[in-house]
Design a protein around this motif. Sequence first.
Motif, PDB file in Angstrom:
ATOM      1  N   PRO A 141      66.888  18.826  33.929  1.00  0.00           N
ATOM      2  CA  PRO A 141      67.410  20.117  34.884  1.00  0.00           C
ATOM      3  C   PRO A 141      66.237  20.249  36.025  1.00  0.00           C
ATOM      4  CG  PRO A 141      67.384  20.495  32.360  1.00  0.00           C
ATOM      5  CD  PRO A 141      66.754  18.913  32.709  1.00  0.00           C
ATOM      6  N   ASN A 142      64.870  20.146  35.612  1.00  0.00           N
ATOM      7  CA  ASN A 142      63.823  20.451  36.753  1.00  0.00           C
ATOM      8  C   ASN A 142      63.480  19.269  37.539  1.00  0.00           C
ATOM      9  OD1 ASN A 142      62.280  18.925  34.760  1.00  0.00           O
ATOM     10  ND2 ASN A 142      60.884  20.708  34.284  1.00  0.00           N
ATOM     11  N   ASN A 143      64.273  17.985  36.955  1.00  0.00           N
ATOM     12  CA  ASN A 143      63.827  16.732  37.892  1.00  0.00           C
ATOM     13  C   ASN A 143      62.404  16.425  37.498  1.00  0.00           C
ATOM     14  OD1 ASN A 143      64.632  14.612  39.438  1.00  0.00           O
ATOM     15  ND2 ASN A 143      65.803  15.997  40.659  1.00  0.00           N
ATOM     16  N   MET A 144      61.750  16.648  36.535  1.00  0.00           N
ATOM     17  CA  MET A 144      60.493  16.403  36.188  1.00  0.00           C
ATOM     18  C   MET A 144      60.123  15.845  34.827  1.00  0.00           C
ATOM     19  SD  MET A 144      58.294  19.600  37.825  1.00  0.00           S
ATOM     20  CE  MET A 144      58.565  20.387  39.388  1.00  0.00           C
ATOM     21  N   ALA A 145      61.132  14.596  34.451  1.00  0.00           N
ATOM     22  CA  ALA A 145      61.017  13.973  33.352  1.00  0.00           C
ATOM     23  C   ALA A 145      59.455  13.652  32.973  1.00  0.00           C
ATOM     24  CB  ALA A 145      61.616  12.804  33.386  1.00  0.00           C
ATOM     25  N   HIS A 146      58.408  13.356  34.004  1.00  0.00           N
ATOM     26  CA  HIS A 146      57.238  12.938  33.721  1.00  0.00           C
ATOM     27  C   HIS A 146      56.314  14.171  33.285  1.00  0.00           C
ATOM     28  CE1 HIS A 146      57.271  14.791  37.583  1.00  0.00           C
ATOM     29  NE2 HIS A 146      55.832  14.800  37.722  1.00  0.00           N
ATOM     30  N   ILE A 147      56.616  15.457  33.464  1.00  0.00           N
ATOM     31  CA  ILE A 147      55.953  16.580  33.016  1.00  0.00           C
ATOM     32  C   ILE A 147      56.506  16.843  31.738  1.00  0.00           C
ATOM     33  CG2 ILE A 147      55.253  18.920  33.365  1.00  0.00           C
ATOM     34  CD1 ILE A 147      54.238  17.315  35.585  1.00  0.00           C
ATOM     35  N   ASN A 148      57.852  17.062  31.596  1.00  0.00           N
ATOM     36  CA  ASN A 148      58.223  17.506  30.388  1.00  0.00           C
ATOM     37  C   ASN A 148      58.152  16.638  29.077  1.00  0.00           C
ATOM     38  OD1 ASN A 148      59.369  19.198  32.124  1.00  0.00           O
ATOM     39  ND2 ASN A 148      61.521  18.239  32.280  1.00  0.00           N
ATOM     40  N   LEU A 149      58.037  15.051  29.506  1.00  0.00           N
ATOM     41  CA  LEU A 149      57.830  14.389  28.183  1.00  0.00           C
ATOM     42  C   LEU A 149      56.833  14.470  27.413  1.00  0.00           C
ATOM     43  CD1 LEU A 149      59.194  11.092  30.033  1.00  0.00           C
ATOM     44  CD2 LEU A 149      60.514  12.494  28.143  1.00  0.00           C
ATOM     45  N   SER A 150      55.721  14.589  28.184  1.00  0.00           N
ATOM     46  CA  SER A 150      54.393  14.572  27.379  1.00  0.00           C
ATOM     47  C   SER A 150      53.928  15.798  26.977  1.00  0.00           C
ATOM     48  CB  SER A 150      52.997  14.176  28.399  1.00  0.00           C
ATOM     49  OG  SER A 150      53.081  14.929  29.601  1.00  0.00           O
ATOM     50  N   ARG A 151      54.544  17.247  27.498  1.00  0.00           N
ATOM     51  CA  ARG A 151      54.560  18.294  26.893  1.00  0.00           C
ATOM     52  C   ARG A 151      55.148  18.465  25.584  1.00  0.00           C
ATOM     53  NH1 ARG A 151      52.394  17.391  30.937  1.00  0.00           N
ATOM     54  NH2 ARG A 151      51.747  18.586  32.760  1.00  0.00           N
ATOM     55  N   GLN A 152      56.221  17.599  25.017  1.00  0.00           N
ATOM     56  CA  GLN A 152      56.614  17.732  23.642  1.00  0.00           C
ATOM     57  C   GLN A 152      55.616  16.920  22.613  1.00  0.00           C
ATOM     58  OE1 GLN A 152      60.104  16.294  24.886  1.00  0.00           O
ATOM     59  NE2 GLN A 152      60.869  18.297  25.772  1.00  0.00           N
ATOM     60  N   ALA A 153      55.054  15.864  23.186  1.00  0.00           N
ATOM     61  CA  ALA A 153      54.749  14.749  22.561  1.00  0.00           C
ATOM     62  C   ALA A 153      53.292  15.098  21.840  1.00  0.00           C
ATOM     63  CB  ALA A 153      54.371  13.406  23.454  1.00  0.00           C
ATOM     64  N   ASP A 154      53.063  14.321  20.674  1.00  0.00           N
ATOM     65  CA  ASP A 154      51.752  14.483  20.034  1.00  0.00           C
ATOM     66  C   ASP A 154      50.980  13.239  20.293  1.00  0.00           C
ATOM     67  OD1 ASP A 154      52.415  16.741  18.085  1.00  0.00           O
ATOM     68  OD2 ASP A 154      54.121  15.488  17.522  1.00  0.00           O
ATOM     69  N   LEU A 155      51.694  12.001  20.925  1.00  0.00           N
ATOM     70  CA  LEU A 155      50.860  11.017  21.074  1.00  0.00           C
ATOM     71  C   LEU A 155      51.586  10.128  22.004  1.00  0.00           C
ATOM     72  CD1 LEU A 155      48.413   9.108  20.033  1.00  0.00           C
ATOM     73  CD2 LEU A 155      50.226   7.789  18.557  1.00  0.00           C
ATOM     74  N   MET A 156      50.926   9.575  23.002  1.00  0.00           N
ATOM     75  CA  MET A 156      51.695   8.397  23.940  1.00  0.00           C
ATOM     76  C   MET A 156      51.141   7.030  23.599  1.00  0.00           C
ATOM     77  SD  MET A 156      51.863   8.450  28.172  1.00  0.00           S
ATOM     78  CE  MET A 156      53.059   7.457  29.039  1.00  0.00           C
ATOM     79  N   LEU A 157      51.938   6.229  23.093  1.00  0.00           N
ATOM     80  CA  LEU A 157      51.726   4.866  23.096  1.00  0.00           C
ATOM     81  C   LEU A 157      52.382   3.983  24.181  1.00  0.00           C
ATOM     82  CD1 LEU A 157      50.651   2.403  21.220  1.00  0.00           C
ATOM     83  CD2 LEU A 157      52.799   2.706  20.065  1.00  0.00           C
ATOM     84  N   ILE A 158      51.241   3.044  24.915  1.00  0.00           N
ATOM     85  CA  ILE A 158      52.207   2.151  25.738  1.00  0.00           C
ATOM     86  C   ILE A 158      51.913   0.951  25.545  1.00  0.00           C
ATOM     87  CG2 ILE A 158      51.817   1.158  28.032  1.00  0.00           C
ATOM     88  CD1 ILE A 158      50.920   3.746  29.139  1.00  0.00           C
ATOM     89  N   ALA A 159      53.068   0.288  24.681  1.00  0.00           N
ATOM     90  CA  ALA A 159      53.348  -0.928  24.079  1.00  0.00           C
ATOM     91  C   ALA A 159      54.802  -1.697  24.648  1.00  0.00           C
ATOM     92  CB  ALA A 159      53.391  -0.727  22.741  1.00  0.00           C
ATOM     93  N   PRO A 160      54.744  -2.706  24.921  1.00  0.00           N
ATOM     94  CA  PRO A 160      53.433  -3.276  25.768  1.00  0.00           C
ATOM     95  C   PRO A 160      52.734  -2.946  26.986  1.00  0.00           C
ATOM     96  CG  PRO A 160      55.303  -4.763  26.295  1.00  0.00           C
ATOM     97  CD  PRO A 160      55.988  -3.503  25.704  1.00  0.00           C
ATOM     98  N   ALA A 161      51.354  -2.925  26.913  1.00  0.00           N
ATOM     99  CA  ALA A 161      50.795  -2.636  28.284  1.00  0.00           C
ATOM    100  C   ALA A 161      50.366  -3.598  28.954  1.00  0.00           C
ATOM    101  CB  ALA A 161      49.689  -1.556  27.951  1.00  0.00           C
ATOM    102  N   SER A 162      51.177  -4.017  30.063  1.00  0.00           N
ATOM    103  CA  SER A 162      50.736  -5.113  30.860  1.00  0.00           C
ATOM    104  C   SER A 162      49.682  -4.982  31.711  1.00  0.00           C
ATOM    105  CB  SER A 162      51.764  -5.301  32.041  1.00  0.00           C
ATOM    106  OG  SER A 162      52.118  -4.540  32.834  1.00  0.00           O
ATOM    107  N   ALA A 163      48.906  -6.401  32.116  1.00  0.00           N
ATOM    108  CA  ALA A 163      47.739  -6.165  33.009  1.00  0.00           C
ATOM    109  C   ALA A 163      47.616  -5.295  34.307  1.00  0.00           C
ATOM    110  CB  ALA A 163      47.319  -7.499  33.247  1.00  0.00           C
ATOM    111  N   ASP A 164      48.931  -5.416  34.775  1.00  0.00           N
ATOM    112  CA  ASP A 164      49.269  -4.429  35.688  1.00  0.00           C
ATOM    113  C   ASP A 164      49.368  -3.016  35.378  1.00  0.00           C
ATOM    114  OD1 ASP A 164      50.178  -4.079  38.593  1.00  0.00           O
ATOM    115  OD2 ASP A 164      52.168  -3.378  37.692  1.00  0.00           O
ATOM    116  N   MET A 165      49.891  -2.535  34.369  1.00  0.00           N
ATOM    117  CA  MET A 165      50.188  -1.275  33.898  1.00  0.00           C
ATOM    118  C   MET A 165      48.598  -0.771  33.476  1.00  0.00           C
ATOM    119  SD  MET A 165      51.623   1.495  33.530  1.00  0.00           S
ATOM    120  CE  MET A 165      53.305   0.916  34.064  1.00  0.00           C
ATOM    121  N   ILE A 166      47.785  -1.542  33.160  1.00  0.00           N
ATOM    122  CA  ILE A 166      46.356  -1.129  32.784  1.00  0.00           C
ATOM    123  C   ILE A 166      45.564  -0.971  33.866  1.00  0.00           C
ATOM    124  CG2 ILE A 166      44.252  -1.740  31.620  1.00  0.00           C
ATOM    125  CD1 ILE A 166      46.096  -3.504  29.414  1.00  0.00           C
TER     126      ILE A 166
END
Length: 446
Positions: free
Chosen positions: A114-139
């Motif tokens: 609705p607010n076009n801001m998935a990147h903000i909304n997602l982490s406001r609800q989360a207890d933990l963010m896990l990046i898997a797999p984390a590529s060399a480029d992502m790191i």
Amino acid sequence: MSIRIDSAPRVAASSNSQWCIDMGPKRIRACGTPRRAGAGTVRPMQLQGKHILLGMSGGIACYKVAELVRLLGKAGATVQVVMSEGAEAFITPVTMQALSNHRVVTSQWDALEPNNMAHINLSRQADLMLIAPASADMIAKLAQGRADEVLSLTALARPIERCPLLIAPAMNREMWAHPATQRNLAQVQADGARVLGVGTGDQACGEVGDGRMLEAAELLDEVIAHFQPKLLAGKSLLITAGPTFEPIDPVRGITNLSSGKMGFAIARAAAEAGAKVTLVAGPVHLPTPRHVRRIDVQTARQMFDAVMPEVAAHDVFVATAAVADWRPIHASAHKIKKDVSREGKGANATFELTENPDILAAVGHLPSAPLCIGFAAESEKLAEHARAKLVRKKAALIVGNIGPATFGRDDNALLLVDAEGEREIPHNDKLSLARELVREIAKKLQ
Ligand code: C5P
């Protein structure tokens, strides 16, 4: 002490420490006899109520994350998947949506928000963010704080204190070893992320080395461990676990039905609580808990020899092993053969036993003994026997349980006996009991 083996089953003991264990050929359990499967297993929903934001970047290890999402869901977690364009080349958002039961976010320009801001909304609800797999480029992106696509943008936009970041790298061994990658990893750790390490072995490219992503079950354990309070941070525990095996001849021995599950659960719970853990294990078929240093032994004397040099480097000694009290004085170099001429007529064999060292008592009586915790597996008068052991072995705490009701099982009930009194820990799975014990140990260390 001596053991006599007859063809007719019979057990007798005499006061001059002469034991007669008379048995049929299969009466003494030897190496390889199947153990009782854990009955009445209690499987706790260890991530109940937790909201995991799972970021995927490009890499063949994406296939492992499909399984991880299932495991996280089974453990009770809500999983929200965010995929980079690279991840979509390896696995489809449809698969990840079906497994996570949530719409997968693949673009920062997601008009369905609705607010076009998935990147903000997602982490406001989360207890933990896990990046898997984390590529060399992502790191590299994380190290630089880049925000030019949805995954790095979401990681950058998360509230650092409320939503910690775990990173499970996955890449070719040369990429992993490259100074640029190592520099980037050091940077993301300095910025507060936890890097979970990598596995070693065959790589998709055909090379062999470091850089494989951890397995799904290992990542699940890391996520569960993340949420445990770090009650033993900075402390070190030395733990014995499992049975011992005292050889009679090259193919037989004296052992017992201990599975090692309680000791391994304590090792895991202590490591989850932030302790440095050394586990001295008798012959068991259990995987080593993550971040635990394991020393395998077979006999009581080997266990004693492994424990004693380690004691000084540890704050706590937990003796869960069911150490054989006796061992044959002379183990035969060759298989003891039965007397075929007397087969069916009551053939006898006799051999002598001698006492094994009491490891807990030896540690408890050291002038600078660590905090000592012992176990008492009894069949009756639990509190009385436990209290006697508390004094005899100079332990700070004896954990009593009914032996026949616990050996091989995944659950148990405990009675804690110390100088202050007695306290019951009601029936539960062994990992939950182990976490309760960790709380008790932390209190005693204060
Ligand atoms: O004397 P008992 O075997 O009943 O005592 C049990 C406790 O002592 C357990 O904590 C066990 O690990 C420890 N123990 C030991 N070495 C032995 C016998 C028992 O450390 N030889």
